[in-house]
Write a protein that holds these residues in place. Structure first.
Motif, mmCIF file in Angstrom:
data_model
loop_
_atom_site.group_PDB
_atom_site.id
_atom_site.type_symbol
_atom_site.label_atom_id
_atom_site.label_comp_id
_atom_site.label_asym_id
_atom_site.label_seq_id
_atom_site.Cartn_x
_atom_site.Cartn_y
_atom_site.Cartn_z
ATOM 1 N N SER A 45 -4.536 -7.575 -5.260
ATOM 2 C CA SER A 45 -5.262 -7.592 -4.014
ATOM 3 C C SER A 45 -5.072 -5.993 -3.537
ATOM 4 O O SER A 45 -5.147 -5.005 -4.261
ATOM 5 C CB SER A 45 -4.470 -8.419 -3.016
ATOM 6 O OG SER A 45 -5.119 -8.514 -1.848
ATOM 7 N N SER A 46 -5.225 -5.790 -2.032
ATOM 8 C CA SER A 46 -5.146 -4.509 -1.368
ATOM 9 C C SER A 46 -4.813 -4.643 0.112
ATOM 10 O O SER A 46 -4.780 -5.809 0.461
ATOM 11 C CB SER A 46 -6.661 -3.862 -1.556
ATOM 12 O OG SER A 46 -7.328 -4.708 -0.654
ATOM 13 N N VAL A 47 -4.552 -3.551 0.440
ATOM 14 C CA VAL A 47 -3.977 -3.583 1.761
ATOM 15 C C VAL A 47 -5.157 -3.784 2.556
ATOM 16 O O VAL A 47 -4.960 -4.825 3.632
ATOM 17 C CB VAL A 47 -3.665 -2.170 2.244
ATOM 18 C CG1 VAL A 47 -3.576 -2.080 3.790
ATOM 19 C CG2 VAL A 47 -2.252 -1.676 1.625
ATOM 20 N N SER A 48 -6.320 -3.721 2.515
ATOM 21 C CA SER A 48 -7.554 -3.983 3.460
ATOM 22 C C SER A 48 -7.639 -5.476 3.287
ATOM 23 O O SER A 48 -8.086 -6.032 4.396
ATOM 24 C CB SER A 48 -8.765 -3.066 3.051
ATOM 25 O OG SER A 48 -9.133 -3.320 1.629
ATOM 26 N N ALA A 49 -7.668 -5.905 2.183
ATOM 27 C CA ALA A 49 -7.832 -7.485 1.813
ATOM 28 C C ALA A 49 -6.885 -8.171 2.684
ATOM 29 O O ALA A 49 -7.226 -9.357 3.204
ATOM 30 C CB ALA A 49 -8.040 -7.572 0.595
ATOM 31 N N THR A 50 -5.572 -7.717 2.550
ATOM 32 C CA THR A 50 -4.707 -8.558 3.546
ATOM 33 C C THR A 50 -4.707 -8.337 4.974
ATOM 34 O O THR A 50 -4.890 -9.351 5.698
ATOM 35 C CB THR A 50 -3.152 -7.705 3.195
ATOM 36 O OG1 THR A 50 -3.170 -7.774 1.750
ATOM 37 C CG2 THR A 50 -2.274 -8.480 3.812
ATOM 38 N N LYS A 51 -5.392 -7.104 5.203
ATOM 39 C CA LYS A 51 -5.583 -6.960 6.851
ATOM 40 C C LYS A 51 -6.780 -8.149 7.431
ATOM 41 O O LYS A 51 -6.462 -8.738 8.397
ATOM 42 C CB LYS A 51 -6.096 -5.743 7.326
ATOM 43 C CG LYS A 51 -4.897 -4.641 7.067
ATOM 44 C CD LYS A 51 -5.136 -3.280 7.450
ATOM 45 C CE LYS A 51 -4.259 -2.285 7.597
ATOM 46 N NZ LYS A 51 -4.740 -1.038 7.875
ATOM 47 N N VAL A 52 -7.838 -8.008 6.482
ATOM 48 C CA VAL A 52 -8.991 -8.975 6.757
ATOM 49 C C VAL A 52 -8.299 -10.320 6.721
ATOM 50 O O VAL A 52 -8.946 -10.941 7.604
ATOM 51 C CB VAL A 52 -9.902 -8.978 5.581
ATOM 52 C CG1 VAL A 52 -10.886 -9.762 5.909
ATOM 53 C CG2 VAL A 52 -10.657 -7.419 5.931
ATOM 54 N N PHE A 78 -5.801 -3.531 14.272
ATOM 55 C CA PHE A 78 -5.921 -2.425 13.232
ATOM 56 C C PHE A 78 -6.776 -1.406 13.973
ATOM 57 O O PHE A 78 -7.610 -0.563 13.149
ATOM 58 C CB PHE A 78 -6.003 -2.824 11.945
ATOM 59 C CG PHE A 78 -5.027 -3.604 11.296
ATOM 60 C CD1 PHE A 78 -3.822 -3.354 11.209
ATOM 61 C CD2 PHE A 78 -5.577 -4.869 11.177
ATOM 62 C CE1 PHE A 78 -2.822 -4.409 10.659
ATOM 63 C CE2 PHE A 78 -4.734 -5.989 10.506
ATOM 64 C CZ PHE A 78 -3.481 -5.702 10.331
ATOM 65 N N ASP A 80 -0.159 -1.821 12.394
ATOM 66 C CA ASP A 80 0.662 -1.607 11.267
ATOM 67 C C ASP A 80 2.133 -1.253 11.951
ATOM 68 O O ASP A 80 2.200 -0.437 12.620
ATOM 69 C CB ASP A 80 0.202 -0.127 10.485
ATOM 70 C CG ASP A 80 -0.868 -0.269 9.614
ATOM 71 O OD1 ASP A 80 -1.058 -1.559 9.197
ATOM 72 O OD2 ASP A 80 -1.610 0.708 9.233
ATOM 73 N N GLU A 120 -0.658 0.559 -1.222
ATOM 74 C CA GLU A 120 -1.176 -0.361 -2.116
ATOM 75 C C GLU A 120 -0.610 -0.496 -3.371
ATOM 76 O O GLU A 120 0.608 0.207 -3.534
ATOM 77 C CB GLU A 120 -2.359 0.624 -2.514
ATOM 78 C CG GLU A 120 -3.500 0.913 -1.546
ATOM 79 C CD GLU A 120 -4.251 -0.092 -0.988
ATOM 80 O OE1 GLU A 120 -4.373 -1.398 -1.408
ATOM 81 O OE2 GLU A 120 -4.950 0.038 0.112
#
Length: 565
Positions: free
Chosen positions: A402-409, A429, A448, A455
């Motif tokens: 996964s990724s940071v952006s996917a976790t935020k979404v 964010f 954050d 990542e």
């Protein structure tokens, strides 16, 4: 090749062969009648298995006999064989154990951040650079400057000891007490045993007259995995991809499912700390609204815990490779899991079946997927005052897929309906999620919590053509055997794995593609960290600490004479 095995080519997987071209050509020359006949033939050949997996016997036999977790032989130094043999004899003596206990016990007795002045032998032969006040960068220069150095890293300091837990320690947290079996105290495992193990190995090799061909660099960080300044210095001095391989603290070895398994970490999860903040009008508690800021925050927290991340085992991931090794080599694995895992490389149904059984182990499931833990919460100032704000911090450990952006979404979407129900203006964010001009009762803000997200780490190569991983594997086996004076290359299995936490290596990604998190500590459960790490009663057996010294000795000597660039 049989028609059944031709069919296997279409099954998905990391190593699935490309068959669409063949199929396209076949369609051009085979009539519809022939295709129907082929389908009938295949359907009679295959047998339906549980979970709806069509598995032909030839395919099943070929797959279950495949070597999905190949092992190397123990790797004993040859060019450096004389000094290696001599040091193995030294490490087996009670006199050396006493010396090792004195080294580690002395380090443990220095609380928290420390600058350990190693023995005169090391200081006479290693170049020391102090980085950012407390960082230690040692360079043991080799005779061949064309070879990339070996990088060994560890952090000097330890997790603080809370006053409320001191009474629970069997021995004081900074005593370095030796009870005849174990060395007790904060840092005995995490990670002074790693740092002192490295330096002890080097000191003894120097005493034995060893002069390296390949340079060895030791980077000792501080601030509990805070090695960014050391990374900058090494990038300037050695350049990107300037090291042949890197070994930092990490998991070790232990018995799992009836087999001793070592698990070097070839990957590391990412992380993200999300602050969830709610604001609403204050006032006197005698006239409360239906929901206070704290009440709304509580609902949001419940929403998190009712909705964990969806988790799936992914082909090629470090946890998948670890499961493959267990399935092939661990006799205690259930027959069903063994079969499904060995077939999973080319069959989705088998992969899902294996996943279902593996995820009965909660710890393994947590290593695979993105996790969430609500760790900090705060709100309110007085019992007769309505809280104007309340907030919590959610710690995510992000899956290697996964990724940071996917976790935020995902977090944004998870709380959107509750924000609407509570009539909260929603910002996440830095972006407005709700209509900025719409009237609202209060606000919900996601941000954050600290310094942004991390990542997931690049995954280190671990296949049969990955020379550094193969060298590390052979070194682990040679160390394990020599410490016990036993022969053979199947006494311990080496499996790729993943670190559950984050290490200094997050700063070192540019220094080498071959990063391993492995400390050769003995623990339960195939490389799990020993008990006491980051809590009370941290301790390590003196016998295991001597084995750690033996490991770093063998590693340095093996890398020194290797054909690695």
């Amino acid at each position: 090749m049989s028609q059944a095995l031709e069919k296997v080519d279409e099954l998905p997987g990391v190593h699935a062969r490309i068959s669409t071209t063949k199929l396209g050509k076949a369609k051009a020359v085979i009539s519809k009648i022939a295709l129907v006949a082929l389908a009938i033939s295949v359907s009679t050949y295959f047998v339906k298995r549980p979970f709806g997996i069509p598995i032909g016997k030839a395919f099943e036999d070929a797959t279950t006999s495949a070597d999905l977790c190949p092992q190397v032989d123990e790797l004993v130094p040859e060019k450096n064989g004389v000094i290696w043999e001599s040091l193995q004899d030294t490490y087996s003596t009670e006199e050396f154990k006493a010396r090792a206990v004195d080294w580690l016990g002395g380090a443990v007795r220095i609380p928290c951040v420390f600058r350990l002045q190693f023995r005169v032998v090391c200081h006479l032969n290693l170049e020391l650079t102090i980085v950012n006040t407390y960082g230690l960068l040692y360079v043991w220069k080799g005779s061949d400057s064309t070879l990339k150095p070996l990088l060994l890293t560890a952090h000097q300091d330890v997790v603080p000891v809370l006053n409320t837990t001191i009474d629970e320690w069997q021995h004081p947290p900074f005593s370095g007490y030796f009870d005849g079996e174990k060395i007790w105290g904060r840092g005995s495992c995490d990670d002074k045993s790693g740092l002192i193990g490295i330096m002890s190995a080097i000191e003894v090799m120097l005493e034995g007259g060893f002069k390296p061909t390949r340079t060895v660099v030791i980077a000792s960080g501080f601030d509990e995995e805070g090695a960014s300044s050391l990374a900058t210095t090494m990038l300037e001095r050695f350049g990107e991809n300037g090291f042949t391989m890197l070994v930092d603290e990490g998991s070790g070895y232990g018995e799992s499912y009836g087999r001793v398994i070592a698990v070097p970490g070839i990957g590391e999860k990412g992380s993200l700390n999300v602050r969830v903040k709610v604001t609403s009008p204050g006032g006197h508690s005698s006239l409360p609204p239906p929901h206070t800021s704290i009440g709304m925050l509580a609902e949001l927290i419940v929403q998190y815990e009712k909705n964990p991340f969806e988790v799936h085992l992914t082909r090629g991931s470090p946890t998948y490779k670890s499961a493959q090794c267990m399935a092939q080599h661990a006799p205690g694995i259930s027959p069903s899991l063994k079969k499904h895992m060995l077939l999973a490389e080319h069959c989705d149904g088998a992969l899902r079946a294996a996943e279902q059984e593996l995820f009965m182990n909660r710890a393994f499931m947590s290593l695979v997927g993105t996790t969430q833990a609500i760790d900090i919460v705060e709100g309110g100032v007085k019992v007769n005052a309505l809280p104007e704000q309340a907030w919590a911090i959610v710690n995510h450990r992000i899956s290697t897929e996964s990724s940071v952006s996917a976790t935020k979404v995902r977090d944004i979407e998870l709380l959107e309906s509750l924000a609407s129900n509570f009539n909260l203006s929603y910002t996440a964010f830095g972006a407005h999620i709700s209509d900025v001009d719409a009237p609202s009762y209060g606000t919900l803000t996601l941000s954050d919590a600290f310094q942004g997200g991390l990542e997931p780490a690049p995954v280190t190569p671990s296949g049969t053509d990955a020379a550094p991983f193969q060298l590390l594997s052979g070194t682990i086996k040679a160390t394990y055997n020599s410490h016990r004076n036993i022969p053979g290359s199947d006494t311990i299995i080496v499996s790729p794995g993943i670190m559950s936490g984050n290490t200094d290596t997050r700063f070192y990604w540019k220094l080498t593609d071959h990063i391993f998190r492995y400390g050769h500590q003995e623990g339960a459960g195939g490389g799990s960290l020993p008990s006491g790490v980051h809590t009370v009663n941290e301790a390590i057996s003196a016998n295991n600490f001597v084995e750690i010294i033996r490991f770093f000795t063998t590693l340095i000597l093996n890398v020194d004479e290797s054909s690695l660039p």
